[in-house]
Design an enzyme around this catalytic site. Structure first.
Site, PDB file in Angstrom:
ATOM      1  N   LYS A 199     -14.944  42.133 -62.428  1.00 26.14           N
ATOM      2  CA  LYS A 199     -15.869  43.002 -63.165  1.00 26.14           C
ATOM      3  C   LYS A 199     -16.484  44.046 -62.230  1.00 26.14           C
ATOM      4  O   LYS A 199     -16.653  45.207 -62.615  1.00 26.14           O
ATOM      5  CB  LYS A 199     -16.968  42.169 -63.831  1.00 26.14           C
ATOM      6  CG  LYS A 199     -16.470  41.285 -64.961  1.00 26.14           C
ATOM      7  CD  LYS A 199     -16.005  42.106 -66.159  1.00 26.14           C
ATOM      8  CE  LYS A 199     -15.697  41.251 -67.373  1.00 26.14           C
ATOM      9  NZ  LYS A 199     -15.118  42.015 -68.483  1.00 26.14           N
TER      10      LYS A 199
ATOM     11  N   SER B  74     -10.505  37.859 -81.131  1.00 27.11           N
ATOM     12  CA  SER B  74     -11.265  36.643 -81.402  1.00 27.11           C
ATOM     13  C   SER B  74     -12.527  36.521 -80.578  1.00 27.11           C
ATOM     14  O   SER B  74     -13.285  35.581 -80.757  1.00 27.11           O
ATOM     15  CB  SER B  74     -10.370  35.419 -81.173  1.00 27.11           C
ATOM     16  OG  SER B  74      -9.799  35.497 -79.886  1.00 27.11           O
TER      17      SER B  74
ATOM     18  N   ARG C   4     -33.309  32.106 -69.652  1.00 29.45           N
ATOM     19  CA  ARG C   4     -32.092  32.854 -69.962  1.00 29.45           C
ATOM     20  C   ARG C   4     -32.404  34.126 -70.747  1.00 29.45           C
ATOM     21  O   ARG C   4     -33.239  34.102 -71.655  1.00 29.45           O
ATOM     22  CB  ARG C   4     -31.148  31.996 -70.832  1.00 29.45           C
ATOM     23  CG  ARG C   4     -30.630  30.738 -70.163  1.00 29.45           C
ATOM     24  CD  ARG C   4     -29.584  31.054 -69.107  1.00 29.45           C
ATOM     25  NE  ARG C   4     -29.122  29.850 -68.441  1.00 29.45           N
ATOM     26  CZ  ARG C   4     -29.620  29.375 -67.301  1.00 29.45           C
ATOM     27  NH1 ARG C   4     -30.610  30.017 -66.694  1.00 29.45           N
ATOM     28  NH2 ARG C   4     -29.133  28.280 -66.765  1.00 29.45           N
TER      29      ARG C   4
ATOM     30  N   TYR D 142     -14.126  36.049 -61.647  1.00 34.32           N
ATOM     31  CA  TYR D 142     -14.558  36.904 -62.764  1.00 34.32           C
ATOM     32  C   TYR D 142     -15.488  38.006 -62.245  1.00 34.32           C
ATOM     33  O   TYR D 142     -15.338  39.181 -62.611  1.00 34.32           O
ATOM     34  CB  TYR D 142     -15.290  36.006 -63.758  1.00 34.32           C
ATOM     35  CG  TYR D 142     -15.872  36.690 -64.974  1.00 34.32           C
ATOM     36  CD1 TYR D 142     -15.077  37.055 -66.053  1.00 34.32           C
ATOM     37  CD2 TYR D 142     -17.252  36.922 -65.074  1.00 34.32           C
ATOM     38  CE1 TYR D 142     -15.618  37.646 -67.195  1.00 34.32           C
ATOM     39  CE2 TYR D 142     -17.799  37.512 -66.205  1.00 34.32           C
ATOM     40  CZ  TYR D 142     -16.979  37.860 -67.256  1.00 34.32           C
ATOM     41  OH  TYR D 142     -17.526  38.450 -68.384  1.00 34.32           O
TER      42      TYR D 142
HETATM   43  N1  NAP Z   1     -19.603  36.925 -74.467  1.00 32.17           N
HETATM   44  C1  NAP Z   1     -20.512  37.120 -73.519  1.00 32.17           C
HETATM   45  O1  NAP Z   1     -21.530  36.403 -73.427  1.00 32.17           O
HETATM   46  C2  NAP Z   1     -20.319  38.251 -72.532  1.00 32.17           C
HETATM   47  C3  NAP Z   1     -21.317  38.495 -71.559  1.00 32.17           C
HETATM   48  C4  NAP Z   1     -21.134  39.538 -70.655  1.00 32.17           C
HETATM   49  C5  NAP Z   1     -19.981  40.305 -70.699  1.00 32.17           C
HETATM   50  N2  NAP Z   1     -19.022  40.045 -71.633  1.00 32.17           N
HETATM   51  C6  NAP Z   1     -17.810  40.870 -71.631  1.00 32.17           C
HETATM   52  O2  NAP Z   1     -17.750  41.545 -72.878  1.00 32.17           O
HETATM   53  C7  NAP Z   1     -16.384  41.615 -73.330  1.00 32.17           C
HETATM   54  C8  NAP Z   1     -16.263  40.971 -74.703  1.00 32.17           C
HETATM   55  O3  NAP Z   1     -16.694  39.619 -74.588  1.00 32.17           O
HETATM   56  P1  NAP Z   1     -16.249  38.522 -75.670  1.00 32.17           P
HETATM   57  O4  NAP Z   1     -16.970  37.276 -75.301  1.00 32.17           O
HETATM   58  O5  NAP Z   1     -16.363  39.100 -77.010  1.00 32.17           O
HETATM   59  O6  NAP Z   1     -14.700  38.431 -75.385  1.00 32.17           O
HETATM   60  P2  NAP Z   1     -13.798  37.248 -74.723  1.00 32.17           P
HETATM   61  O7  NAP Z   1     -13.891  36.088 -75.621  1.00 32.17           O
HETATM   62  O8  NAP Z   1     -14.189  37.073 -73.304  1.00 32.17           O
HETATM   63  O9  NAP Z   1     -12.341  37.886 -74.739  1.00 32.17           O
HETATM   64  C9  NAP Z   1     -11.990  38.842 -75.691  1.00 32.17           C
HETATM   65  C10 NAP Z   1     -10.541  38.794 -75.965  1.00 32.17           C
HETATM   66  O10 NAP Z   1      -9.749  39.202 -74.841  1.00 32.17           O
HETATM   67  C11 NAP Z   1      -8.446  38.831 -75.183  1.00 32.17           C
HETATM   68  N3  NAP Z   1      -7.555  38.835 -74.031  1.00 32.17           N
HETATM   69  C12 NAP Z   1      -7.644  38.092 -72.915  1.00 32.17           C
HETATM   70  N4  NAP Z   1      -6.581  38.357 -72.114  1.00 32.17           N
HETATM   71  C13 NAP Z   1      -5.807  39.264 -72.768  1.00 32.17           C
HETATM   72  C14 NAP Z   1      -4.573  39.895 -72.488  1.00 32.17           C
HETATM   73  N5  NAP Z   1      -3.892  39.622 -71.361  1.00 32.17           N
HETATM   74  N6  NAP Z   1      -4.081  40.790 -73.373  1.00 32.17           N
HETATM   75  C15 NAP Z   1      -4.721  41.064 -74.517  1.00 32.17           C
HETATM   76  N7  NAP Z   1      -5.899  40.468 -74.855  1.00 32.17           N
HETATM   77  C16 NAP Z   1      -6.430  39.572 -73.993  1.00 32.17           C
HETATM   78  C17 NAP Z   1      -8.591  37.432 -75.756  1.00 32.17           C
HETATM   79  O11 NAP Z   1      -7.580  37.276 -76.723  1.00 32.17           O
HETATM   80  P3  NAP Z   1      -6.993  35.810 -77.088  1.00 32.17           P
HETATM   81  O12 NAP Z   1      -8.111  35.113 -77.795  1.00 32.17           O
HETATM   82  O13 NAP Z   1      -5.860  36.151 -77.977  1.00 32.17           O
HETATM   83  O14 NAP Z   1      -6.587  35.160 -75.804  1.00 32.17           O
HETATM   84  C18 NAP Z   1      -9.993  37.454 -76.359  1.00 32.17           C
HETATM   85  O15 NAP Z   1      -9.962  37.401 -77.766  1.00 32.17           O
HETATM   86  C19 NAP Z   1     -15.537  40.930 -72.259  1.00 32.17           C
HETATM   87  O16 NAP Z   1     -15.013  41.895 -71.399  1.00 32.17           O
HETATM   88  C20 NAP Z   1     -16.541  40.044 -71.529  1.00 32.17           C
HETATM   89  O17 NAP Z   1     -16.162  39.841 -70.184  1.00 32.17           O
HETATM   90  C21 NAP Z   1     -19.163  39.039 -72.559  1.00 32.17           C
END
Ligand code: NAP
Length: 308
Positions: A130, A2, A198, A126
């Protein structure tokens, strides 16, 4: 799956016709459980893994649950690393974040400064989780010969974002807030004075950057992969107002509200020199995101913090 990045990859999978995809979510395996994680990866026996799972959120969640952020993100990533090396996965891509860098890192932030100072106090759980991925990449490559890399995006926006959530990036919050305010009259408030700047990356670009990393990069050095196009909160708000058809004169700023950090510029030179990557222009990304949102509005409710 998601999160915005996984959902975007699912949407763009047709661009990679030779790839057989499996998208996994927490319901398939809680990756904090080391045994379950190894069993799950053993069952799938993938050639490669894009490890995107994370516990993330706005400042509120980071400040309320720093231990959960630290623990879950460390466990999930180390368990996937271990599973990948035990099962013999051919390639592993880990997701870091521009938010992990030291609060006072010289800007634009280069990858080498990752450990040069304390993380911002509002997201240290966090951030340190990371940051740990940088030595983890080096160590697993060195000791086990695992082909693992680390890519660091900055704030993502785009279709498939979780617009129903209370906190999030400025784009997500403002699109929802302006959309809800459109049928009404009067000012639409934006937190802060509108001057902080940003960097924002269209999620499809991040998805392509991760696929580039999977196919073309096999180095120990982490890479910043976000767009370095920068915009003030004011310009972001006005762009969203334009796309949603909200009169610019209604957009009002409330300087008494938190404005967040001034700016956090990153340097993506190492990535762009290797990949010759071209990012989606901001206005184009906003146009596509708003168009998607208009056809997929979440149920009415709170709009979250619009200055994050
Ligand atoms: N979005 C941003 O702006 C951004 C910026 C910089 C870096 N990132 C990094 O890029 C990656 C993707 O980001 P995103 O925003 O698409 O993802 P996200 O929303 O942060 O998380 C992705 C998914 O991880 C799952 N998750 C969390 N804990 C888990 C567990 N114990 N076992 C299995 N699944 C688990 C969640 O599933 P559930 O929904 O089922 O809980 C969620 O759907 C992440 O690592 C994030 O830290 C994101």
């Amino acid at each position: 799956m998601s999160g915005i990045l996984g959902a975007t990859l699912r949407h763009t999978q047709a661009e990679y016709p030779g790839v057989e995809w499996t998208f996994s979510s927490r319901a398939d395996c809680d990756l904090r459980d080391a045994g379950a994680c190894v069993a799950y990866v053993s069952r799938l026996r993938p050639d490669a893994i894009l490890q995107l799972a994370a516990v993330s959120g706005g400042i509120g969640l980071s400040m309320r649950q720093p231990a959960t952020m630290l623990r879950d993100n460390v466990l999930v990533n180390l368990n996937v690393l271990e599973a990948a090396r035990r099962v013999g996965v051919g390639k592993l891509v880990l997701a870091l974040s521009s938010g992990m860098y030291p609060a006072d890192a010289p800007q634009p932030i280069v990858e080498a400064t990752i450990h040069d100072g304390p993380a911002h106090e509002t997201n240290y759980g966090y951030a340190y989780a990371k940051r740990l991925l940088e030595p983890a990449v080096r160590a697993y490559r060195e000791e086990f010969g695992l082909s693992v890399i680390g890519l660091a995006p900055n704030a993502l926006y785009g279709p498939f974002d979780r617009f129903d959530q209370e906190s999030g990036t400025v784009v997500r919050a403002l699109i929802r807030r302006f959309h809800e305010a459109r049928p009404r009259s009067g000012p639409v408030m934006v937190w802060g004075d509108g001057t902080p700047r940003r960097e924002l990356t269209y999620a499809e670009d991040a998805a392509r950057a991760f696929m580039w990393g999977l196919d073309h990069y096999d180095g120990a050095g982490i890479l910043n992969v976000g767009s370095t196009e920068e915009h003030s909160i004011r310009d972001i708000a006005l762009a969203i107002a334009d796309e949603l058809g909200v009169d610019r004169a209604r957009v009002a700023f409330d300087p008494s509200r938190p404005r967040g950090i001034d700016r956090r510029r990153t340097d993506n030179t190492a990535f762009v020199e290797r990949s010759h990557f071209r990012y989606t222009p901001f206005r184009e990304g906003i146009r596509r995101t708003v168009a998607w949102y208009e056809s997929h509005p979440p149920p009415a409710g709170g709009a979250g913090c619009p200055s994050s």
